[in-house]
Write a protein that holds these residues in place. Structure first.
Motif, PDB file in Angstrom:
ATOM      1  N   GLY A   8       0.816  -1.206   0.000  1.00 23.91           N
ATOM      2  CA  GLY A   8       0.000   0.000   0.000  1.00 23.91           C
ATOM      3  C   GLY A   8       0.848   1.254   0.000  1.00 23.91           C
ATOM      4  N   GLY A   9       0.167   2.396  -0.077  1.00 22.06           N
ATOM      5  CA  GLY A   9       0.864   3.668  -0.077  1.00 22.06           C
ATOM      6  C   GLY A   9      -0.035   4.765  -0.581  1.00 22.06           C
ATOM      7  N   TRP A  10       0.591   5.889  -0.892  1.00 20.73           N
ATOM      8  CA  TRP A  10      -0.138   7.035  -1.413  1.00 20.73           C
ATOM      9  C   TRP A  10       0.090   7.131  -2.916  1.00 20.73           C
ATOM     10  N   VAL A  11      -0.977   7.440  -3.631  1.00 22.43           N
ATOM     11  CA  VAL A  11      -0.869   7.591  -5.070  1.00 22.43           C
ATOM     12  C   VAL A  11      -1.882   8.620  -5.537  1.00 22.43           C
ATOM     13  N   GLN A  12      -1.573   9.298  -6.591  1.00 16.90           N
ATOM     14  CA  GLN A  12      -2.516  10.270  -7.155  1.00 16.90           C
ATOM     15  C   GLN A  12      -3.592   9.554  -7.966  1.00 16.90           C
ATOM     16  N   PRO A  13      -4.734  10.187  -8.122  1.00 19.70           N
ATOM     17  CA  PRO A  13      -5.772   9.582  -8.977  1.00 19.70           C
ATOM     18  C   PRO A  13      -5.222   9.250 -10.359  1.00 19.70           C
ATOM     19  N   GLY A  14      -5.611   8.076 -10.850  1.00 21.19           N
ATOM     20  CA  GLY A  14      -5.092   7.604 -12.125  1.00 21.19           C
ATOM     21  C   GLY A  14      -3.850   6.760 -12.002  1.00 21.19           C
ATOM     22  N   GLY A  15      -3.262   6.728 -10.827  1.00 24.12           N
ATOM     23  CA  GLY A  15      -2.044   5.964 -10.620  1.00 24.12           C
ATOM     24  C   GLY A  15      -2.312   4.487 -10.368  1.00 24.12           C
ATOM     25  N   SER A  16      -1.235   3.758 -10.083  1.00 23.42           N
ATOM     26  CA  SER A  16      -1.319   2.312  -9.894  1.00 23.42           C
ATOM     27  C   SER A  16      -0.571   1.882  -8.634  1.00 23.42           C
ATOM     28  N   LEU A  17      -1.032   0.810  -8.066  1.00 26.86           N
ATOM     29  CA  LEU A  17      -0.345   0.150  -6.959  1.00 26.86           C
ATOM     30  C   LEU A  17      -0.526  -1.352  -7.123  1.00 26.86           C
ATOM     31  N   ARG A  18       0.416  -2.091  -6.582  1.00 29.71           N
ATOM     32  CA  ARG A  18       0.295  -3.546  -6.566  1.00 29.71           C
ATOM     33  C   ARG A  18       0.398  -4.020  -5.131  1.00 29.71           C
ATOM     34  N   LEU A  19      -0.656  -4.644  -4.659  1.00 33.86           N
ATOM     35  CA  LEU A  19      -0.681  -5.198  -3.311  1.00 33.86           C
ATOM     36  C   LEU A  19      -0.311  -6.669  -3.359  1.00 33.86           C
ATOM     37  N   SER A  20       0.300  -7.127  -2.287  1.00 37.06           N
ATOM     38  CA  SER A  20       0.680  -8.524  -2.192  1.00 37.06           C
ATOM     39  C   SER A  20       0.295  -9.076  -0.831  1.00 37.06           C
ATOM     40  N   CYS A  21      -0.094 -10.330  -0.813  1.00 37.40           N
ATOM     41  CA  CYS A  21      -0.475 -10.991   0.430  1.00 37.40           C
ATOM     42  C   CYS A  21       0.260 -12.312   0.524  1.00 37.40           C
ATOM     43  N   ALA A  22       1.002 -12.486   1.590  1.00 41.45           N
ATOM     44  CA  ALA A  22       1.669 -13.762   1.854  1.00 41.45           C
ATOM     45  C   ALA A  22       0.790 -14.572   2.794  1.00 41.45           C
ATOM     46  N   ALA A  23       0.454 -15.778   2.375  1.00 40.18           N
ATOM     47  CA  ALA A  23      -0.429 -16.629   3.170  1.00 40.18           C
ATOM     48  C   ALA A  23       0.289 -17.911   3.551  1.00 40.18           C
ATOM     49  N   SER A  24      -0.075 -18.451   4.673  1.00 40.27           N
ATOM     50  CA  SER A  24       0.511 -19.725   5.065  1.00 40.27           C
ATOM     51  C   SER A  24       0.007 -20.816   4.124  1.00 40.27           C
ATOM     52  N   ASP A  25       0.849 -21.825   3.958  1.00 38.05           N
ATOM     53  CA  ASP A  25       0.615 -22.834   2.943  1.00 38.05           C
ATOM     54  C   ASP A  25      -0.714 -23.555   3.127  1.00 38.05           C
ATOM     55  N   ASP A  26      -1.046 -23.869   4.336  1.00 44.96           N
ATOM     56  CA  ASP A  26      -2.263 -24.653   4.553  1.00 44.96           C
ATOM     57  C   ASP A  26      -3.521 -23.859   4.197  1.00 44.96           C
ATOM     58  N   ILE A  27      -3.412 -22.537   4.273  1.00 43.46           N
ATOM     59  CA  ILE A  27      -4.541 -21.711   3.868  1.00 43.46           C
ATOM     60  C   ILE A  27      -4.606 -21.603   2.358  1.00 43.46           C
ATOM     61  N   PHE A  28      -3.478 -21.306   1.781  1.00 48.48           N
ATOM     62  CA  PHE A  28      -3.441 -20.948   0.371  1.00 48.48           C
ATOM     63  C   PHE A  28      -3.830 -22.109  -0.535  1.00 48.48           C
ATOM     64  N   ARG A  58      -3.007  -7.409   9.374  1.00 49.70           N
ATOM     65  CA  ARG A  58      -2.996  -5.980   9.698  1.00 49.70           C
ATOM     66  C   ARG A  58      -3.512  -5.124   8.550  1.00 49.70           C
ATOM     67  N   GLY A  59      -3.529  -5.663   7.365  1.00 47.80           N
ATOM     68  CA  GLY A  59      -3.963  -4.878   6.221  1.00 47.80           C
ATOM     69  C   GLY A  59      -2.879  -3.928   5.736  1.00 47.80           C
ATOM     70  N   THR A  60      -3.161  -3.272   4.632  1.00 48.45           N
ATOM     71  CA  THR A  60      -2.243  -2.279   4.090  1.00 48.45           C
ATOM     72  C   THR A  60      -3.053  -1.077   3.615  1.00 48.45           C
ATOM     73  N   GLN A  61      -2.599   0.107   4.001  1.00 45.32           N
ATOM     74  CA  GLN A  61      -3.342   1.330   3.719  1.00 45.32           C
ATOM     75  C   GLN A  61      -3.075   1.802   2.298  1.00 45.32           C
ATOM     76  N   VAL A  62      -4.144   2.120   1.585  1.00 43.68           N
ATOM     77  CA  VAL A  62      -4.057   2.731   0.260  1.00 43.68           C
ATOM     78  C   VAL A  62      -4.738   4.087   0.327  1.00 43.68           C
ATOM     79  N   THR A  63      -4.016   5.105  -0.064  1.00 40.25           N
ATOM     80  CA  THR A  63      -4.559   6.460  -0.077  1.00 40.25           C
ATOM     81  C   THR A  63      -4.429   7.022  -1.481  1.00 40.25           C
ATOM     82  N   VAL A  64      -5.562   7.408  -2.039  1.00 45.35           N
ATOM     83  CA  VAL A  64      -5.580   7.990  -3.382  1.00 45.35           C
ATOM     84  C   VAL A  64      -6.060   9.436  -3.249  1.00 45.35           C
ATOM     85  N   SER A  65      -5.177  10.349  -3.505  1.00 43.00           N
ATOM     86  CA  SER A  65      -5.535  11.767  -3.395  1.00 43.00           C
ATOM     87  C   SER A  65      -4.567  12.593  -4.219  1.00 43.00           C
ATOM     88  N   SER A  66      -5.002  13.788  -4.525  1.00 42.25           N
ATOM     89  CA  SER A  66      -4.151  14.706  -5.272  1.00 42.25           C
ATOM     90  C   SER A  66      -3.532  15.735  -4.337  1.00 42.25           C
TER      91      SER A  66
END
Length: 119
Positions: free
Chosen positions: A9-29, A111-119
């Motif tokens: 996560g992070g801050w990005v301006q409108p129109g921008g891009s982000l890539r989120l990733s989630c690491a999961a334990s094997d038995d869940i995934f 815990r999640g990851t915060q994404v903020t989209v603003s100019s």
């Protein structure tokens, strides 16, 4: 041991891009449909994208055509590529199974990851 760790996560301006990733334990995934959920203030946590073990994908209308969910069996990870981000995409993003993991009858969340989209 249950593990869900979101990142990217992070801050990005409108129109921008982000890539989120989630690491999961094997038995869940290995055996679960995985999803990304979004929490915005004063609203219920919402599932916005999910992917089955067979790579069948579903998106809510608000992100369809802009977000892409993928899973990597070698890494036990689930990613969310978010393009053309809008201010209304701002929120905390979580990954989890569908339905969400229960431990002692309580839903387990990372815990999640915060994404903020603003100019």
């Amino acid at each position: 041991q249950v593990q869900l760790v979101e990142s990217g996560g992070g801050w990005v301006q409108p129109g921008g891009s982000l890539r989120l990733s989630c690491a999961a334990s094997d038995d869940i995934f290995r055996t679960s449909t995985m999803a990304w959920y979004r929490q915005v203030p004063l609203k219920a946590r919402e599932m916005i994208a999910r992917i089955t073990t067979g790579a069948i994908r579903y998106y809510v209308d608000s992100v369809k055509g802009r977000f892409t969910i993928s899973r990597d069996a070698a890494k036990n990870s689930v990613d969310l590529q978010m393009n053309n981000l809008k201010t209304e995409d701002t929120g905390v993003y979580f990954c989890n199974t569908v339905p969400a993991i229960l431990i002692a009858s309580q839903k387990y969340w990372g815990r999640g990851t915060q994404v903020t989209v603003s100019s």
